[in-house]
Write a protein that holds these residues in place. Structure first.
Motif, PDB file in Angstrom:
ATOM      1  N   GLU A   1       3.442  -5.883   4.278  1.00 38.68           N
ATOM      2  CA  GLU A   1       3.688  -6.908   5.279  1.00 38.68           C
ATOM      3  C   GLU A   1       4.470  -8.029   4.593  1.00 38.68           C
ATOM      4  O   GLU A   1       4.193  -8.363   3.442  1.00 38.68           O
TER       5      GLU A   1
ATOM      6  N   GLU B   1       0.868   5.050   1.633  1.00 39.16           N
ATOM      7  CA  GLU B   1       0.285   5.866   2.692  1.00 39.16           C
ATOM      8  C   GLU B   1       0.701   7.312   2.488  1.00 39.16           C
ATOM      9  O   GLU B   1       1.871   7.595   2.216  1.00 39.16           O
TER      10      GLU B   1
ATOM     11  N   THR C   1       6.616  -5.755   9.200  1.00 39.36           N
ATOM     12  CA  THR C   1       6.070  -4.620   8.467  1.00 39.36           C
ATOM     13  C   THR C   1       7.256  -3.845   7.903  1.00 39.36           C
ATOM     14  O   THR C   1       8.186  -3.510   8.638  1.00 39.36           O
TER      15      THR C   1
ATOM     16  N   SER D   1       4.639   7.057   1.861  1.00 37.58           N
ATOM     17  CA  SER D   1       5.279   5.838   2.347  1.00 37.58           C
ATOM     18  C   SER D   1       4.771   4.652   1.548  1.00 37.58           C
ATOM     19  O   SER D   1       3.565   4.529   1.313  1.00 37.58           O
ATOM     20  N   VAL D   2       5.697   3.810   1.124  1.00 39.87           N
ATOM     21  CA  VAL D   2       5.353   2.528   0.514  1.00 39.87           C
ATOM     22  C   VAL D   2       5.505   1.501   1.618  1.00 39.87           C
ATOM     23  O   VAL D   2       6.586   1.368   2.210  1.00 39.87           O
ATOM     24  N   CYS D   3       4.419   0.788   1.921  1.00 38.52           N
ATOM     25  CA  CYS D   3       4.405  -0.143   3.047  1.00 38.52           C
ATOM     26  C   CYS D   3       3.902  -1.509   2.595  1.00 38.52           C
ATOM     27  O   CYS D   3       3.096  -1.597   1.659  1.00 38.52           O
TER      28      CYS D   3
ATOM     29  N   ASP E   1       9.876   5.414   3.614  1.00 41.06           N
ATOM     30  CA  ASP E   1       9.390   6.790   3.671  1.00 41.06           C
ATOM     31  C   ASP E   1      10.123   7.616   2.624  1.00 41.06           C
ATOM     32  O   ASP E   1      11.365   7.629   2.596  1.00 41.06           O
TER      33      ASP E   1
ATOM     34  N   ARG F   1       0.819  -1.208   0.000  1.00 39.62           N
ATOM     35  CA  ARG F   1       0.000   0.000   0.000  1.00 39.62           C
ATOM     36  C   ARG F   1       0.856   1.263   0.000  1.00 39.62           C
ATOM     37  O   ARG F   1       2.022   1.227   0.374  1.00 39.62           O
TER      38      ARG F   1
ATOM     39  N   ARG G   1       8.488  -0.473   5.662  1.00 42.13           N
ATOM     40  CA  ARG G   1       8.027   0.881   5.319  1.00 42.13           C
ATOM     41  C   ARG G   1       9.170   1.681   4.710  1.00 42.13           C
ATOM     42  O   ARG G   1      10.218   1.810   5.323  1.00 42.13           O
TER      43      ARG G   1
END
Length: 162
Positions: free
Chosen positions: A39, A20, A85, A35-37, A89, A18, A87
């Motif tokens: 799991e 963000e 997780t 942010s590219v995040c 940024d 996702r 992330r």
């Protein structure tokens, strides 16, 4: 959004990929923080998995690539069944247009792909800029008037080269 090819050996799989943003409706303007995040789940024990992303323009032009190996971020041991997780940024110093993000997990040396998601995300950047290209370099343009030459000044001497 429909992404591209997904492949890998499945030792680690990526889920819930996702984007963000600070904007509640998810829009991204030039210069915004994004942010590219995702799991990551290990299906077998792994050491120092490398997580990475690639940013491309809509026409496929390669713009940016980074990963935990190059940034010297050691993930360490991940047990089977463990979830992480991840992330990234970023600052969207991009001119208005459409962009795609590829994300991946690979072996500690980057040579064996666990899970690769080509163009997993697509997003648009908006902005007031009228420019050509891809990146916003935050350049300023300044125009000033030069001082008029003094009409009473003697002209510079010219050497006789004959």
């Amino acid at each position: 959004w429909e992404g591209g090819a997904v492949y890998g050996n499945g030792m680690v799989t990526l889920h819930d990929i996702r984007l963000e943003t600070d904007d509640p409706d998810g829009s991204i303007a030039t210069g915004d923080s994004v942010s590219v995040c995702f799991e990551a789940e290990a299906h077998e024990p792994v050491e120092d998995t490398v997580f990475g992303l690639i940013l491309r323009a809509n026409d496929g032009t390669y713009l940016y690539d980074t990963n935990t190996l190059w940034r010297r971020i050691a993930v360490g041991h991940v047990a089977a069944g463990e979830r992480l997780t991840v992330r990234f940024d970023l600052r969207a110093n991009l001119l208005p247009g459409r962009y795609t993000v590829t994300v991946a997990a690979s072996r500690h040396d980057g040579k064996v792909v666990h899970d690769w998601h080509t163009d997993a995300l697509g997003f648009d950047v908006t902005g007031p800029f009228v420019a050509n290209g891809i990146v916003e370099l935050e350049g300023d343009i300044r125009v000033s008037r030069a001082e008029a030459p003094d009409a009473t000044a003697e002209p510079d001497a010219v050497a006789d080269t004959a």
